[in-house]
Design an enzyme around this catalytic site. Structure first.
Site, mmCIF file in Angstrom:
data_model
loop_
_atom_site.group_PDB
_atom_site.id
_atom_site.type_symbol
_atom_site.label_atom_id
_atom_site.label_comp_id
_atom_site.label_asym_id
_atom_site.label_seq_id
_atom_site.Cartn_x
_atom_site.Cartn_y
_atom_site.Cartn_z
ATOM 1 N N ASN A 9 50.536 -27.194 28.726
ATOM 2 C CA ASN A 9 50.222 -27.415 30.140
ATOM 3 C C ASN A 9 49.134 -26.430 30.550
ATOM 4 O O ASN A 9 49.401 -25.240 30.726
ATOM 5 C CB ASN A 9 51.510 -27.193 30.959
ATOM 6 C CG ASN A 9 51.256 -27.281 32.457
ATOM 7 O OD1 ASN A 9 50.196 -27.727 32.893
ATOM 8 N ND2 ASN A 9 52.246 -26.862 33.242
ATOM 9 N N TRP A 10 47.919 -26.943 30.694
ATOM 10 C CA TRP A 10 46.785 -26.070 31.017
ATOM 11 C C TRP A 10 46.734 -25.710 32.503
ATOM 12 O O TRP A 10 45.900 -24.895 32.909
ATOM 13 C CB TRP A 10 45.466 -26.747 30.598
ATOM 14 C CG TRP A 10 45.286 -26.868 29.115
ATOM 15 C CD1 TRP A 10 46.176 -26.489 28.137
ATOM 16 C CD2 TRP A 10 44.139 -27.389 28.420
ATOM 17 N NE1 TRP A 10 45.653 -26.751 26.888
ATOM 18 C CE2 TRP A 10 44.400 -27.299 27.027
ATOM 19 C CE3 TRP A 10 42.921 -27.932 28.833
ATOM 20 C CZ2 TRP A 10 43.488 -27.731 26.070
ATOM 21 C CZ3 TRP A 10 42.014 -28.359 27.864
ATOM 22 C CH2 TRP A 10 42.299 -28.259 26.493
ATOM 23 N N LYS A 11 47.557 -26.333 33.299
ATOM 24 C CA LYS A 11 47.619 -26.063 34.750
ATOM 25 C C LYS A 11 46.224 -26.135 35.381
ATOM 26 O O LYS A 11 45.376 -26.898 34.912
ATOM 27 C CB LYS A 11 48.291 -24.706 35.010
ATOM 28 C CG LYS A 11 49.605 -24.553 34.256
ATOM 29 C CD LYS A 11 50.404 -23.376 34.706
ATOM 30 C CE LYS A 11 51.625 -23.228 33.820
ATOM 31 N NZ LYS A 11 52.585 -22.295 34.334
ATOM 32 N N HIS A 97 57.525 -30.327 37.620
ATOM 33 C CA HIS A 97 57.285 -28.941 37.195
ATOM 34 C C HIS A 97 57.659 -28.014 38.348
ATOM 35 O O HIS A 97 57.443 -28.341 39.518
ATOM 36 C CB HIS A 97 55.815 -28.760 36.807
ATOM 37 C CG HIS A 97 55.557 -27.455 36.132
ATOM 38 N ND1 HIS A 97 55.430 -26.288 36.844
ATOM 39 C CD2 HIS A 97 55.446 -27.123 34.821
ATOM 40 C CE1 HIS A 97 55.245 -25.284 35.991
ATOM 41 N NE2 HIS A 97 55.238 -25.770 34.753
ATOM 42 N N GLU A 99 56.340 -25.498 39.574
ATOM 43 C CA GLU A 99 55.250 -25.139 40.505
ATOM 44 C C GLU A 99 55.030 -26.259 41.516
ATOM 45 O O GLU A 99 54.682 -26.002 42.665
ATOM 46 C CB GLU A 99 53.969 -24.835 39.705
ATOM 47 C CG GLU A 99 54.094 -23.486 39.000
ATOM 48 C CD GLU A 99 53.307 -23.364 37.711
ATOM 49 O OE1 GLU A 99 52.408 -24.187 37.459
ATOM 50 O OE2 GLU A 99 53.607 -22.435 36.933
ATOM 51 N N GLU A 168 63.009 -25.595 31.827
ATOM 52 C CA GLU A 168 62.121 -24.452 32.047
ATOM 53 C C GLU A 168 62.723 -23.540 33.108
ATOM 54 O O GLU A 168 62.562 -23.787 34.316
ATOM 55 C CB GLU A 168 60.763 -24.937 32.556
ATOM 56 C CG GLU A 168 60.022 -25.847 31.622
ATOM 57 C CD GLU A 168 58.532 -25.793 31.900
ATOM 58 O OE1 GLU A 168 57.795 -25.358 31.019
ATOM 59 O OE2 GLU A 168 58.122 -26.146 33.013
ATOM 60 N N GLY A 174 55.570 -17.991 33.048
ATOM 61 C CA GLY A 174 54.421 -17.132 33.342
ATOM 62 C C GLY A 174 54.786 -15.683 33.620
ATOM 63 O O GLY A 174 53.966 -14.910 34.094
ATOM 64 N N SER A 214 57.320 -18.819 28.919
ATOM 65 C CA SER A 214 56.800 -17.711 28.111
ATOM 66 C C SER A 214 57.071 -17.894 26.618
ATOM 67 O O SER A 214 57.360 -16.925 25.910
ATOM 68 C CB SER A 214 57.349 -16.371 28.612
ATOM 69 O OG SER A 214 56.923 -16.151 29.942
ATOM 70 N N GLY A 235 52.763 -22.973 28.567
ATOM 71 C CA GLY A 235 51.733 -22.717 29.577
ATOM 72 C C GLY A 235 50.671 -21.790 29.027
ATOM 73 O O GLY A 235 49.765 -22.198 28.305
ATOM 74 N N GLY A 236 50.782 -20.513 29.348
ATOM 75 C CA GLY A 236 49.764 -19.518 28.995
ATOM 76 C C GLY A 236 49.291 -19.577 27.549
ATOM 77 O O GLY A 236 48.085 -19.584 27.273
HETATM 78 C C1 PEP Z 1 54.907 -23.874 32.132
HETATM 79 O O1 PEP Z 1 54.270 -23.668 33.145
HETATM 80 O O2 PEP Z 1 55.333 -25.016 31.902
HETATM 81 C C2 PEP Z 1 55.150 -22.746 31.241
HETATM 82 C C3 PEP Z 1 56.121 -22.850 30.364
HETATM 83 O O3 PEP Z 1 54.340 -21.642 31.381
HETATM 84 P P1 PEP Z 1 54.341 -20.298 30.478
HETATM 85 O O4 PEP Z 1 54.424 -20.736 29.034
HETATM 86 O O5 PEP Z 1 53.058 -19.619 30.791
HETATM 87 O O6 PEP Z 1 55.542 -19.523 30.875
#
Ligand code: PEP
Length: 253
Positions: A9-11, A97, A99, A168, A174, A214, A235-236
């Protein structure tokens, strides 16, 4: 056998040029680190999807969107419909998600509509659920997850079978905090049990449940070894080609 899946997920990150460079870097990584039996999905901003589709031709990598409109089409300025996504070759879409739940007040009613729009247009929803730290510490963990699962469990069985679930924990997204493999397995097993209550053992054992929060090369293997963890929503770490492919190569089962 359930699908093993790693989705990035590049957001709201990367310029157009950076998105193409990352796509190219992922292709280079794949040419030297062939994946074993893992489905890879890239989930960039809407505006890069069509261009990335041509860069990913013949790679076996799939594309996903980060959200979709709950409406079919018409006067809904700023929205993107499921049929539009399908028409440019997008096969997956994130829904719910944390967010979007937090900043856009996504709720079960709207998410039910979006689930229908996606499935009717032959896209696969990646339906995200997860609790905040207050909810976990306040003893509401299981009630929260059960309630968030409702739009998915209310689907007809042949619709539910089209979806992927992603657990999640919000406190791990994040933040650098990762659920322990014990915490992840416990929640994934609980979620699979809820699916079993709704649709029976056959459907439950075929449902892919991804972990997100994470996840990185140093912890992916431990998480993916858990019996009920079928991959990750990243994500990251999905913004670094080497890390993303290393995560995708972390399955031992
Ligand atoms: C996400 O936003 O779906 C996610 C898992 O982010 P991160 O890996 O950065 O925690």
């Amino acid at each position: 056998m359930r699908d093993k899946i790693v989705a990035g997920n590049w957001k709201m990150n990367l310029t157009s040029e950076e998105a193409i460079r990352l796509t190219e870097d992922i292709k280079i990584q794949l040419s030297t680190n062939a994946l074993k039996d893992v489905k890879l999905i890239l989930i960039p901003s809407y505006i890069y999807l069509e261009k990335m589709k041509s860069y990913l031709n013949n790679t076996g990598v799939f594309l996903g969107a980060q959200d979709v409109s709950s409406r079919n089409n018409g006067a809904y300025t700023g929205e993107v419909s499921a049929s539009m996504l399908k028409s440019i070759g997008v096969d997956y879409c994130l829904l719910g998600h944390s967010e979007r739940r937090q900043y856009h007040k996504e709720n079960n009613e709207g998410l039910s509509e979006k689930l229908y729009r996606l499935i009717e247009n032959k896209l696969t929803p990646i339906f995200c659920i997860g609790e905040t730290l207050e909810e976990r510490e306040g003893g509401q963990l299981y009630e929260i997850i059960k309630n968030q699962l409702k739009p998915a469990l209310d689907l007809k069985e042949n619709y539910f079978k089209k979806i992927i679930l992603a657990y999640e924990p919000v406190w791990a997204i994040g933040t650098g905090l990762t659920a322990t493999s014990h915490q992840a397995q416990e929640m994934h097993a609980f979620i699979r049990k809820e699916v079993e209550k709704g649709f029976g053992d056959g459907v439950a054992s075929e449902t892919s449940i991804l972990y997100g929060g994470s996840c990185k090369p140093s912890n992916a293997q431990e998480l993916f070894t858990c019996k009920d963890v079928d991959g990750g929503l990243i994500g990251g770490a999905s913004l670094v080609a080497e890390d993303f492919i290393s995560i995708a190569n972390s399955f031992t089962k």
